[in-house]
Design a protein around this motif. Sequence first.
Motif, PDB file in Angstrom:
ATOM      1  N   LYS A 107       0.832  -1.205   0.000  1.00 31.67           N
ATOM      2  CA  LYS A 107       0.000   0.000   0.000  1.00 31.67           C
ATOM      3  C   LYS A 107       0.868   1.256   0.000  1.00 31.67           C
ATOM      4  N   THR A 108       1.938   1.223   0.774  1.00 29.05           N
ATOM      5  CA  THR A 108       2.846   2.370   0.839  1.00 29.05           C
ATOM      6  C   THR A 108       3.494   2.624  -0.517  1.00 29.05           C
ATOM      7  N   MET A 109       3.951   1.554  -1.167  1.00 28.02           N
ATOM      8  CA  MET A 109       4.573   1.718  -2.484  1.00 28.02           C
ATOM      9  C   MET A 109       3.556   2.192  -3.517  1.00 28.02           C
ATOM     10  N   ALA A 110       2.338   1.665  -3.465  1.00 28.34           N
ATOM     11  CA  ALA A 110       1.308   2.096  -4.406  1.00 28.34           C
ATOM     12  C   ALA A 110       1.012   3.581  -4.232  1.00 28.34           C
ATOM     13  N   LYS A 111       0.888   4.034  -2.968  1.00 31.28           N
ATOM     14  CA  LYS A 111       0.632   5.455  -2.711  1.00 31.28           C
ATOM     15  C   LYS A 111       1.796   6.313  -3.193  1.00 31.28           C
ATOM     16  N   PHE A 112       3.017   5.854  -2.964  1.00 34.07           N
ATOM     17  CA  PHE A 112       4.199   6.578  -3.407  1.00 34.07           C
ATOM     18  C   PHE A 112       4.159   6.796  -4.921  1.00 34.07           C
ATOM     19  N   PHE A 113       3.910   5.721  -5.679  1.00 35.04           N
ATOM     20  CA  PHE A 113       3.908   5.846  -7.138  1.00 35.04           C
ATOM     21  C   PHE A 113       2.700   6.631  -7.635  1.00 35.04           C
ATOM     22  N   LEU A 114       1.561   6.515  -6.964  1.00 35.84           N
ATOM     23  CA  LEU A 114       0.396   7.318  -7.326  1.00 35.84           C
ATOM     24  C   LEU A 114       0.691   8.799  -7.126  1.00 35.84           C
ATOM     25  N   ARG A 154       0.701  11.708  -9.999  1.00 39.77           N
ATOM     26  CA  ARG A 154      -0.126  12.912  -9.872  1.00 39.77           C
ATOM     27  C   ARG A 154       0.720  14.168 -10.019  1.00 39.77           C
ATOM     28  N   GLN A 155       1.898  14.177  -9.398  1.00 43.09           N
ATOM     29  CA  GLN A 155       2.788  15.332  -9.530  1.00 43.09           C
ATOM     30  C   GLN A 155       3.190  15.551 -10.976  1.00 43.09           C
ATOM     31  N   SER A 156       3.470  14.470 -11.668  1.00 42.35           N
ATOM     32  CA  SER A 156       3.847  14.564 -13.082  1.00 42.35           C
ATOM     33  C   SER A 156       2.678  15.089 -13.915  1.00 42.35           C
ATOM     34  N   ASP A 191       0.170  16.911 -12.831  1.00 41.69           N
ATOM     35  CA  ASP A 191      -0.042  18.321 -12.466  1.00 41.69           C
ATOM     36  C   ASP A 191       0.939  19.227 -13.196  1.00 41.69           C
ATOM     37  N   LYS A 192       2.180  18.784 -13.304  1.00 45.34           N
ATOM     38  CA  LYS A 192       3.199  19.575 -13.999  1.00 45.34           C
ATOM     39  C   LYS A 192       2.823  19.752 -15.467  1.00 45.34           C
ATOM     40  N   ILE A 193       2.404  18.676 -16.105  1.00 43.24           N
ATOM     41  CA  ILE A 193       1.986  18.751 -17.508  1.00 43.24           C
ATOM     42  C   ILE A 193       0.771  19.659 -17.649  1.00 43.24           C
ATOM     43  N   TRP A 194      -0.191  19.516 -16.741  1.00 47.65           N
ATOM     44  CA  TRP A 194      -1.407  20.341 -16.729  1.00 47.65           C
ATOM     45  C   TRP A 194      -1.022  21.823 -16.723  1.00 47.65           C
TER      46      TRP A 194
END
Length: 67
Positions: free
Chosen positions: A35-42, A46-48, A50-53
């Motif tokens: 769960k921790t790894m999934a949240k990390f990659f999610l 999202r940051q990526s 947002d940057k493109i957005w």
Amino acid sequence: MTQPASNPPLSNVQLELLKLYATGVSDETLLELKKTMAKFFLDRMRQSADKIWEEKGYTDAQIQEID
């Protein structure tokens, strides 16, 4: 005669996970780790996004038009 495919070296992440698995962890700990790894990659995705957005100057209205 063809050469057998060589295995590429393990990545740094794979090496760290092998170290963890060598110590043995409970199923509960393993689930928490997943769960921790999934949240990390999610969060990273999202940051990526947002940057493109922001770079493209997208607006909520433009996205609503696509729907």
